[in-house]
Design a protein around this motif. Structure first.
Motif, short mmCIF file in Angstrom:
data_model
loop_
_atom_site.label_atom_id
_atom_site.label_comp_id
_atom_site.label_asym_id
_atom_site.label_seq_id
_atom_site.Cartn_x
_atom_site.Cartn_y
_atom_site.Cartn_z
N ILE A 1 0.82 -1.21 0.00
CA ILE A 1 0.00 0.00 0.00
C ILE A 1 0.86 1.27 0.00
O ILE A 1 0.41 2.34 -0.41
N TYR A 2 2.11 1.14 0.46
CA TYR A 2 2.98 2.31 0.55
C TYR A 2 3.79 2.56 -0.71
O TYR A 2 4.46 3.58 -0.82
N LEU A 3 3.76 1.63 -1.65
CA LEU A 3 4.58 1.78 -2.85
C LEU A 3 3.85 2.65 -3.87
O LEU A 3 2.66 2.46 -4.12
N SER A 4 4.58 3.59 -4.46
CA SER A 4 3.88 4.54 -5.33
C SER A 4 3.74 4.02 -6.76
O SER A 4 2.84 4.44 -7.47
N PRO B 1 -7.00 11.73 11.49
CA PRO B 1 -6.51 12.65 10.47
C PRO B 1 -5.16 13.27 10.83
O PRO B 1 -4.44 13.74 9.96
N ASP B 2 -4.80 13.24 12.13
CA ASP B 2 -3.52 13.83 12.55
C ASP B 2 -2.39 12.81 12.56
O ASP B 2 -1.26 13.14 12.92
N SER B 3 -2.72 11.56 12.20
CA SER B 3 -1.68 10.53 12.23
C SER B 3 -0.51 10.93 11.35
O SER B 3 -0.69 11.58 10.32
N LEU B 4 0.67 10.51 11.77
CA LEU B 4 1.86 10.76 10.94
C LEU B 4 1.83 9.91 9.68
O LEU B 4 2.61 10.13 8.76
N ASN B 5 0.95 8.92 9.64
CA ASN B 5 0.88 8.04 8.46
C ASN B 5 0.59 8.88 7.21
O ASN B 5 -0.47 9.52 7.14
N PRO B 6 1.50 8.90 6.26
CA PRO B 6 1.29 9.77 5.09
C PRO B 6 0.06 9.40 4.27
O PRO B 6 -0.43 10.21 3.50
N LEU B 7 -0.48 8.20 4.46
CA LEU B 7 -1.69 7.82 3.72
C LEU B 7 -2.89 8.69 4.14
O LEU B 7 -3.85 8.83 3.41
N PHE B 8 -2.82 9.25 5.36
CA PHE B 8 -3.91 10.10 5.85
C PHE B 8 -3.70 11.58 5.52
O PHE B 8 -4.57 12.41 5.77
N GLN B 9 -2.52 11.89 4.97
CA GLN B 9 -2.17 13.30 4.76
C GLN B 9 -3.19 14.10 3.95
O GLN B 9 -3.43 15.26 4.25
#
Ligand SMILES: C[S@@+](CC[C@H](N)C(=O)[O-])C[C@H]1O[C@@H](n2cnc3c(N)ncnc32)[C@H](O)[C@@H]1O
Length: 275
Positions: free
Chosen positions: A126-129, A221-229
């Motif tokens: 899921i993290y691979l672009s 929404p404040d998670s550091l997880n960039p998927l939520f950015q």
């Protein structure tokens, strides 16, 4: 561990997010179970050379190294130093000498051609672009008849992600969770497009009922997880409204047993054709 470079802001956020998960292995048994299941299907043999993409704390790499010993070896690559530090500590504790770890973005890694018997990726797709591009590179680095294996989740998986996506769309925001692997057909097509044959897909249901409170905790929404950015584009007022919509949707799904948290999982394998 050797170090490489990861440039994009997304990759830096990813590294920051995973660097602070210093108790990753203790968070739950979910990732260890997925890694073990992937390895069950992969049927590694002594002597195999294995590449573990986004190895994290080495859940796949360490078990693989034990399975391919004494002559086989494993390369684990990850861009989060904090995760690799945990892997290294485990490897030292277990006195394993057939694993090398590399601190590097797997999407920019130079891979030798025709080198590995197996390329595995657990809990990281899921993290691979650029998934098609990565699959092509994994194909090239496999020996003829080599095996690629990963798991993906269906579009319906993880009720909180699904509801969050549904709400975000009302604000024109696409979160894109699990899009590339959202059906068995999509997984098959990904592999076939990259040139893999003998595609095998095992669909398993890993879901369970969870409480409303557990589901509500998924609003981050404040998670550091960039998927939520992408949610950060919303104003404070919009975010508060979106959260209310999220909670209302979850309440609609509540049954006597709790909320069904679908985790439809595809374990996906393919082979590079024999030379
Ligand atoms: C949920 S963890 C999974 C780790 C491990 N594969 C497992 O099964 O537990 C996701 C991992 O992917 C890594 N990751 C994500 N994108 C990456 C990339 N482009 N290059 C290297 N590592 C990456 C993260 O740093 C993190 O350690």
């Amino acid at each position: 561990m050797t170090s490489g470079s990861s440039t994009s802001a997304f990759k830096q956020q990813l590294a920051a997010f995973f660097n602070q998960r210093s108790h990753y292995d203790e968070e739950s048994d979910f990732h260890p179970r997925l890694a073990a299941r992937l390895l069950d299907y992969a049927q590694l043999q002594p002597g195999h050379k294995v590449l573990d993409i986004a190895t994290g704390t080495g859940l796949v790499a360490i078990a693989a190294a034990q399975q391919v010993a004494p002559d086989g070896w494993v390369v684990g690559v990850d861009l989060a130093e904090g995760m690799l530090r945990q892997a290294k500590a485990k490897i030292e504790r277990l006195q394993l000498f057939n694993i090398s770890l590399y601190l590097q973005d797997v999407e920019t890694l130079n891979l030798p051609e025709d080198c590995f018997d197996c390329v595995l990726c657990s809990s990281a797709l899921i993290y691979l672009s650029d998934l098609p591009g990565n699959l092509k590179r994994w194909y090239d680095t496999l020996k003829p008849n080599g095996l690629v294996g990963f798991h993906g989740f269906a579009a319906s998986a993880f009720v909180t992600s699904q509801v969050m996506q549904q709400v975000a769309r009302q604000y024109g925001i696409e979160l894109g969770f699990n899009q590339a692997t959202d059906t068995a057909a999509a997984c098959r097509s990904l592999l076939q497009t990259a040139g893999f044959v003998d595609v095998m897909i095992a669909a398993e249901q890993w879901g369970s009922y969870i409480s409303l409170a557990q589901a509500e905790q998924g609003w981050q929404p404040d998670s550091l997880n960039p998927l939520f950015q992408p949610l950060r584009q919303l104003s404070a007022q919009q975010l508060a409204q979106a959260q209310r919509q999220f909670q209302a949707e979850l309440r609609d799904r509540l049954t006597d047993q709790g909320i069904w948290n679908d985790i439809s999982t595809f374990f996906v394998f393919g082979r590079k054709p024999p030379g």
